[in-house]
Design a protein around this motif. Structure first.
Motif, PDB file in Angstrom:
ATOM      1  N   ALA A  17       0.807  -1.218   0.000  1.00 29.63           N
ATOM      2  CA  ALA A  17       0.000   0.000   0.000  1.00 29.63           C
ATOM      3  C   ALA A  17       0.844   1.273   0.000  1.00 29.63           C
ATOM      4  N   ILE A  18       2.128   1.175   0.337  1.00 28.93           N
ATOM      5  CA  ILE A  18       2.951   2.372   0.429  1.00 28.93           C
ATOM      6  C   ILE A  18       4.271   2.158  -0.305  1.00 28.93           C
ATOM      7  N   GLU A  19       4.987   3.243  -0.505  1.00 27.75           N
ATOM      8  CA  GLU A  19       6.306   3.182  -1.128  1.00 27.75           C
ATOM      9  C   GLU A  19       7.373   3.323  -0.057  1.00 27.75           C
ATOM     10  N   VAL A  20       8.325   2.389  -0.040  1.00 24.82           N
ATOM     11  CA  VAL A  20       9.420   2.402   0.918  1.00 24.82           C
ATOM     12  C   VAL A  20      10.726   2.200   0.163  1.00 24.82           C
ATOM     13  N   SER A  21      11.700   3.044   0.423  1.00 25.43           N
ATOM     14  CA  SER A  21      13.000   2.872  -0.213  1.00 25.43           C
ATOM     15  C   SER A  21      14.062   3.624   0.580  1.00 25.43           C
ATOM     16  N   GLU A  22      15.338   3.374   0.237  1.00 16.60           N
ATOM     17  CA  GLU A  22      16.406   4.165   0.821  1.00 16.60           C
ATOM     18  C   GLU A  22      16.317   5.596   0.289  1.00 16.60           C
ATOM     19  N   LEU A  23      16.702   6.546   1.122  1.00 16.74           N
ATOM     20  CA  LEU A  23      16.676   7.938   0.696  1.00 16.74           C
ATOM     21  C   LEU A  23      17.583   8.175  -0.503  1.00 16.74           C
ATOM     22  N   SER A  24      18.659   7.419  -0.587  1.00 21.09           N
ATOM     23  CA  SER A  24      19.592   7.611  -1.696  1.00 21.09           C
ATOM     24  C   SER A  24      18.952   7.311  -3.049  1.00 21.09           C
ATOM     25  N   ARG A  25      17.839   6.595  -3.057  1.00 20.53           N
ATOM     26  CA  ARG A  25      17.116   6.319  -4.289  1.00 20.53           C
ATOM     27  C   ARG A  25      16.088   7.399  -4.600  1.00 20.53           C
ATOM     28  N   LYS A  26      15.979   8.385  -3.709  1.00 16.43           N
ATOM     29  CA  LYS A  26      15.018   9.479  -3.877  1.00 16.43           C
ATOM     30  C   LYS A  26      15.744  10.816  -3.768  1.00 16.43           C
ATOM     31  N   PRO A  27      16.553  11.153  -4.757  1.00 13.33           N
ATOM     32  CA  PRO A  27      17.383  12.356  -4.664  1.00 13.33           C
ATOM     33  C   PRO A  27      16.589  13.660  -4.628  1.00 13.33           C
ATOM     34  N   ASP A  28      15.331  13.624  -5.075  1.00 13.43           N
ATOM     35  CA  ASP A  28      14.526  14.851  -5.107  1.00 13.43           C
ATOM     36  C   ASP A  28      13.764  15.108  -3.817  1.00 13.43           C
ATOM     37  N   THR A  29      13.916  14.215  -2.827  1.00  9.99           N
ATOM     38  CA  THR A  29      13.228  14.424  -1.549  1.00  9.99           C
ATOM     39  C   THR A  29      13.707  15.719  -0.909  1.00  9.99           C
ATOM     40  N   ALA A  30      12.777  16.503  -0.392  1.00  2.00           N
ATOM     41  CA  ALA A  30      13.092  17.834   0.146  1.00  2.00           C
ATOM     42  C   ALA A  30      13.614  17.745   1.577  1.00  2.00           C
ATOM     43  N   LEU A  31      14.656  16.952   1.768  1.00  3.22           N
ATOM     44  CA  LEU A  31      15.237  16.824   3.109  1.00  3.22           C
ATOM     45  C   LEU A  31      15.678  18.186   3.637  1.00  3.22           C
ATOM     46  N   GLY A  32      15.431  18.418   4.908  1.00  4.67           N
ATOM     47  CA  GLY A  32      15.830  19.677   5.518  1.00  4.67           C
ATOM     48  C   GLY A  32      14.840  20.805   5.316  1.00  4.67           C
ATOM     49  N   SER A  33      13.768  20.575   4.542  1.00  2.00           N
ATOM     50  CA  SER A  33      12.778  21.629   4.318  1.00  2.00           C
ATOM     51  C   SER A  33      11.792  21.736   5.473  1.00  2.00           C
ATOM     52  N   ILE A  34      11.637  20.647   6.247  1.00  2.00           N
ATOM     53  CA  ILE A  34      10.755  20.674   7.423  1.00  2.00           C
ATOM     54  C   ILE A  34      11.593  20.756   8.694  1.00  2.00           C
ATOM     55  N   ALA A  35      12.553  19.840   8.830  1.00  2.00           N
ATOM     56  CA  ALA A  35      13.499  19.893   9.960  1.00  2.00           C
ATOM     57  C   ALA A  35      14.684  20.741   9.529  1.00  2.00           C
ATOM     58  N   LYS A  36      14.576  22.032   9.706  1.00  2.00           N
ATOM     59  CA  LYS A  36      15.597  22.960   9.231  1.00  2.00           C
ATOM     60  C   LYS A  36      16.849  22.879  10.105  1.00  2.00           C
ATOM     61  N   PRO A  37      18.017  22.720   9.508  1.00  2.00           N
ATOM     62  CA  PRO A  37      19.238  22.512  10.300  1.00  2.00           C
ATOM     63  C   PRO A  37      19.625  23.689  11.169  1.00  2.00           C
ATOM     64  N   GLU A  38      19.199  24.892  10.798  1.00  2.00           N
ATOM     65  CA  GLU A  38      19.553  26.058  11.615  1.00  2.00           C
ATOM     66  C   GLU A  38      18.740  26.142  12.903  1.00  2.00           C
ATOM     67  N   LYS A  39      17.714  25.283  13.035  1.00  2.00           N
ATOM     68  CA  LYS A  39      16.851  25.342  14.215  1.00  2.00           C
ATOM     69  C   LYS A  39      17.457  24.652  15.422  1.00  2.00           C
ATOM     70  N   ASP A  40      18.277  23.607  15.194  1.00  2.00           N
ATOM     71  CA  ASP A  40      18.862  22.857  16.306  1.00  2.00           C
ATOM     72  C   ASP A  40      20.226  22.330  15.870  1.00  2.00           C
ATOM     73  N   PRO A  41      21.260  22.480  16.696  1.00  2.00           N
ATOM     74  CA  PRO A  41      22.605  22.046  16.289  1.00  2.00           C
ATOM     75  C   PRO A  41      22.710  20.551  16.026  1.00  2.00           C
ATOM     76  N   PHE A  42      21.958  19.736  16.763  1.00  2.00           N
ATOM     77  CA  PHE A  42      22.031  18.295  16.537  1.00  2.00           C
ATOM     78  C   PHE A  42      21.325  17.901  15.244  1.00  2.00           C
ATOM     79  N   CYS A  43      20.290  18.648  14.894  1.00  2.00           N
ATOM     80  CA  CYS A  43      19.644  18.445  13.596  1.00  2.00           C
ATOM     81  C   CYS A  43      20.624  18.787  12.480  1.00  2.00           C
ATOM     82  N   ALA A  44      21.391  19.841  12.688  1.00  2.00           N
ATOM     83  CA  ALA A  44      22.395  20.231  11.702  1.00  2.00           C
ATOM     84  C   ALA A  44      23.470  19.163  11.554  1.00  2.00           C
ATOM     85  N   VAL A  45      23.918  18.588  12.674  1.00  2.00           N
ATOM     86  CA  VAL A  45      24.918  17.521  12.627  1.00  2.00           C
ATOM     87  C   VAL A  45      24.389  16.332  11.832  1.00  2.00           C
TER      88      VAL A  45
END
Length: 422
Positions: free
Chosen positions: A104-132
């Motif tokens: 019913a759903i799509e599951v894959s490694e992130l490396s197979r989804k290069p267009d995923t908007a990583l960091g657009s919701i969990a912004k790295p400037e908001k928390d240093p550990f998120c940035a790491v």
């Protein structure tokens, strides 16, 4: 920032390469270098000295490698009665060979989804550990629930950790639910060793129009575990997101949970319970951002602390100027069972709109002696009476878990901890 952490982090973790994440890794590295690790003067980490704890416990900051597990080993870690699907991770790395195939759903490694908007919701400037994490993660998992799909079975995100002493685990998860989709996730971590390691997790959740996402998390890891967990959400119109976090163990745990309410008639719910003993330290930082009119958020966290444990709760609700007709409720209640137990609680409201209904509050106290005496007078032993009262206090949070098998498992763990199981 200490010389030790700066040298090791910048020398190894922040120089991760490969898998096509160069751009977002660079953004994470820049965000981290502008912030550094939090010090005791950092307001957001005022009561949680994670940097100091890392200096004391983590020596090489080496990345923990994945390891193989069998299907039989996976079954050993499923709670009784669970009938859902399972996605397995070892040291933060997805293991498709022992995971369920979910049609019913799509599951894959992130490396197979290069267009995923990583960091657009969990912004790295908001928390240093998120940035790491953004600068240093090697890969992650991409989960997409199609439009109008109703996933009836819960999906268990089973994390099996067996890191060496002083290593770092960096899980990265992207979850998106299409319009009118419905899904339940259960995140559970099992320690297969007693080594001290650092888990630095980031989860981004995107909910479409009229979607319903339930996200449950059980933290019952080893007593030596250090963990920072950043969960960031973006909730659209008519959508509902519900989170329940159950924290039972860990040397020092920091949970950052943010709800970004981006559409009208949407609802965000955050519930949590932390039962701490020994020298465990759990810090729950929550953030609700109301930007659109006619939306609602509900928040209830309860804590029971014994021995020399320490709990921290800091909940922030922002109601922006355009977010009229907002309903926002926040409550944190605590019971201290020891003179040495400490809780620092700080519920906050920042309201720029004038037509809203908002409330917040906190309580910290001890067991009701009159209620304890009442139960004893009716033939219930003191320890059992105490356990029953504590469960009556804490059990309300568990009622928000809709999956029966997981709820019963959590109830069993809580009752065992509180001594209320007959």
């Amino acid at each position: 920032m200490s010389t030790l952490i700066k040298q090791e982090i910048l020398g190894e973790l922040l120089n991760a390469t490969g898998k096509g994440f160069e751009k977002i890794r660079a953004e994470g590295k820049i965000a981290f270098e502008s912030q550094g690790f939090p010090t005791n003067k950092s307001e957001e980490y005022k009561f949680t000295a994670m940097t100091k704890k890392l200096e004391q416990s983590i020596q090489n900051f080496g990345t923990a490698a994945p390891f193989e597990v069998t299907a039989e080993e996976v079954k050993k870690h499923l709670f009784a009665g669970f009938t859902g699907d399972v996605l397995v991770f070892t040291n933060g790395h997805f293991q498709p060979s022992v995971s369920s195939e979910i049609s019913a759903i799509e599951v894959s490694e992130l490396s197979r989804k290069p267009d995923t908007a990583l960091g657009s919701i969990a912004k790295p400037e908001k928390d240093p550990f998120c940035a790491v994490n953004q600068a240093a993660f090697l890969d992650g998992i991409f989960i997409s629930v199609p439009k109008k799909a109703v996933v009836e079975k819960p999906i268990l995100l089973l994390n099996l950790n067996k890191a060496n002493e002083g290593q770092v685990i960096q899980p990265r998860t992207w979850i998106e639910a299409g319009d009118f989709a419905e899904v339940t996730f259960i995140q559970h971590t099992v320690n297969l060793s007693d080594e001290t390691y650092f888990s630095n997790r980031v989860t981004e959740v995107k909910g479409g129009l009229n979607s319903q996402i339930r996200f449950y998390k059980l933290q019952n890891e080893g007593k030596n575990t250090l963990e920072v967990s950043n969960t960031e959400t973006a909730i659209q119109q008519d959508a509902r997101f519900t989170s329940v976090t159950v924290s039972l163990s860990g040397e020092m745990v920091r949970n950052n949970l943010s709800l970004n309410i981006l559409g009208s008639n949407s609802e965000g719910n955050m519930y949590g319970i932390y039962l701490l003993n020994g020298s465990s330290h759990v810090d729950n930082h929550t953030n609700v951002d109301h930007t659109i009119p006619h939306a609602e958020s509900n928040e209830l966290y309860k804590g029971i602390l014994a021995d020399q444990s320490r709990g921290v709760f800091n909940g922030k609700i922002f109601v922006r100027q355009d977010a009229q007709k907002t309903n926002a409720f926040q409550q944190n209640n605590n019971i201290l069972l020891s003179e040495d137990a400490v809780v620092n609680t700080k519920p906050q409201l920042e309201i720029w709109a004038d037509d809203v209904k908002c409330s917040h509050g906190c309580t910290t106290g001890q067991l009701d002696e009159e209620a304890l005496f009442y139960l004893q007078a009716r033939g219930i032993a003191k320890d059992q009476a105490k356990g029953l009262l504590l469960y009556a206090f804490a059990g309300e949070v568990l009622d928000y878990i809709t999956d029966e098998s997981f709820r019963e498992y959590c109830i069993s763990l809580v009752q065992e901890r509180l001594g209320s199981k007959f």
